[in-house]
Design a protein around this motif. Structure first.
Motif: not given
Length: 203
Positions: A19-27, A103-107, A138-145
């Motif tokens: 059922g996964l269709s919509s994601l937010t990719v947070g950076l 910043e966020q990107i919705v996929v 820069i410190q504490n950089a991450f990406i999350r879904l």
């Protein structure tokens, strides 16, 4: 509970999650404080004790050959959504201050054109040459879904390498594999100085 990834790890997104269709990719990222810099960055710091660094997140939408079909295949602060509206950018954050996603990107996975096989997530420093800035600041950089259906954080990847002297980060990618979507934790830095310089490699 989110799965914490290490650099180079790959993980299934849709396999087992039909059922996964919509994601937010947070950076996210934070400027290094003046105290931690030990004075290396001199005049770049203002009264707040941190460097004014404008990082920009972008997405390259690539076909099966690893190329962009056209200029609208680059989603960034100057083009906030794809033609099919499957990828949407939240807009530019100029400082990186504060907690959480910068910043966020919705996929929308199910709306992505069949011709698109990979989404590559990149962060670069705006005007890095004239400002003499790099990702050592820069410190504490991450990406999350995050699964938008229940707001559950699925994946978290902290970028912990030493990126001093590098001005762009290839953070991660979402890609097709045997009819499913997967995520690859990349975490590689380059000396590309602008998003246009990066994009030109994929045309």
């Amino acid at each position: 509970m989110a799965i914490s990834l290490q650099k180079g790890q790959k993980i299934d997104l849709t396999k087992g999650r039909a059922g996964l269709s919509s994601l937010t990719v947070g950076l996210g990222w934070d400027p290094v404080t003046a105290e931690k810099s030990k004075g290396l960055f001199g005049g770049l710091f203002g009264g707040g004790g941190t460097a004014n660094i404008d990082c920009d997140a972008s997405v390259l939408m690539l076909d099966e050959k690893g190329k962009m079909a056209n200029k609208n295949s680059l989603i960034y602060f100057g083009n906030l959504k794809s033609a099919d509206n499957s990828v949407r950018h939240s807009g530019d954050n100029l400082t990186g201050d504060g907690d959480g996603d910068d910043e966020q990107i919705v996929v929308d996975l199910k709306s992505i054109s069949p011709s698109v096989h990979k989404l590559v997530f990149v962060v670069n420093i705006y005007s890095c040459v004239s400002r003499k800035q790099d990702f050592g600041m820069i410190q504490n950089a991450f990406i999350r879904l995050v699964d938008n259906s229940n707001n559950e954080e699925m994946i978290h990847f902290n970028l912990t390498d030493n990126y001093s002297g590098l001005t762009s980060l290839f953070v991660g990618e979402i890609y097709r594999h045997n009819g499913e979507w997967k995520f690859n934790a990349i975490g590689d830095g380059t000396k590309d100085t602008s998003i246009s310089e990066i994009a030109n490699k994929y045309v």
